[in-house]
Scaffold this motif. Structure first.
Motif: not given
Length: 220
Positions: A8-17, A38-53
């Motif tokens: 959900r975090l990944r898709e929400d970020y990509l949509t805003r992007l 590609e960077e966000l794919t395969g990350l868990d929720a915590e890692a994804a949230a950190l990378r998005i930040a």
């Protein structure tokens, strides 16, 4: 956080992007989106949230990408010069004008005695479809014939008067019987007859001759 939350975090970020990069060229926006996805794919929720930040606001990414996109070349369109107006052909250079001029010269005198012929002569001179010598022949021939008729008639009348005066001893010409059925060959009647012949034969013939010379000619 579960994998669903990471998705959900990944898709929400990509949509805003995608929304932020809507003004970018399609190729540039596609490359950026693919790299981040590609960077966000395969990350868990915590890692994804950190990378998005770490990636930051999608609008900031879009602005940076826009600054790096080369500006399209400015195409300066030279003003198209207006097509030069084609000079209109003067009416006097058309075949129709020349035909009307020749017919006026030939028969204008029948409508307006002498004045109609003068108008025809002026029109013939204005047309460029005849050569100068052709115009001279058509116009001067009737004039020359009129002058010649007057000279011949006057000479004959003078000769007849002189011979009549010398034949009478007293200088008084003898009275002669005049036949009304016989034209006066040395007086006004003969001149009048010659002028009629000129009007009926020579002048129309000159105009028709110009029409004959006009065949196959144009102003081009």
């Amino acid at each position: 956080m579960t994998d669903a939350e990471a998705t959900r975090l990944r898709e929400d970020y990509l949509t805003r992007l995608d929304e932020a990069m809507s003004a970018l060229p399609h190729r540039v926006a596609g490359d950026i989106r693919q790299g981040i996805e590609e960077e966000l794919t395969g990350l868990d929720a915590e890692a994804a949230a950190l990378r998005i930040a770490q990636l930051g606001d999608p609008r900031a990414i879009a602005r940076e990408a826009q600054d790096e996109v080369p500006a399209p070349p400015v195409v300066v369109v030279a003003p198209v010069p207006a097509a030069s107006a084609v000079p209109s052909r003067p009416a006097t250079s058309t075949r129709g004008f020349a035909i009307a001029a020749a017919l006026t010269l030939a028969f204008g005198g029948f409508v307006l005695p002498f004045l109609g012929w003068v108008v025809g002569a002026v029109l013939v001179c204005l047309s460029p479809l005849w050569k100068a010598w052709e115009k001279a022949v058509a116009i001067l021939t009737p004039l020359g014939a009129v002058i010649l008729a007057w000279i011949i008639t006057g000479s004959m009348a003078f000769s007849a008067g002189s011979s009549s005066g010398s034949s009478s001893g007293t200088g008084t010409p003898p009275e002669t019987a005049v036949n009304p059925l016989v034209p006066d060959m040395f007086g006004f009647g003969s001149v009048h007859l010659l002028l009629i012949i000129l009007a009926v034969v020579i002048v129309p013939a000159a105009g028709l001759w110009l029409l004959w010379r006009l065949r196959g000619r144009s102003a081009d």
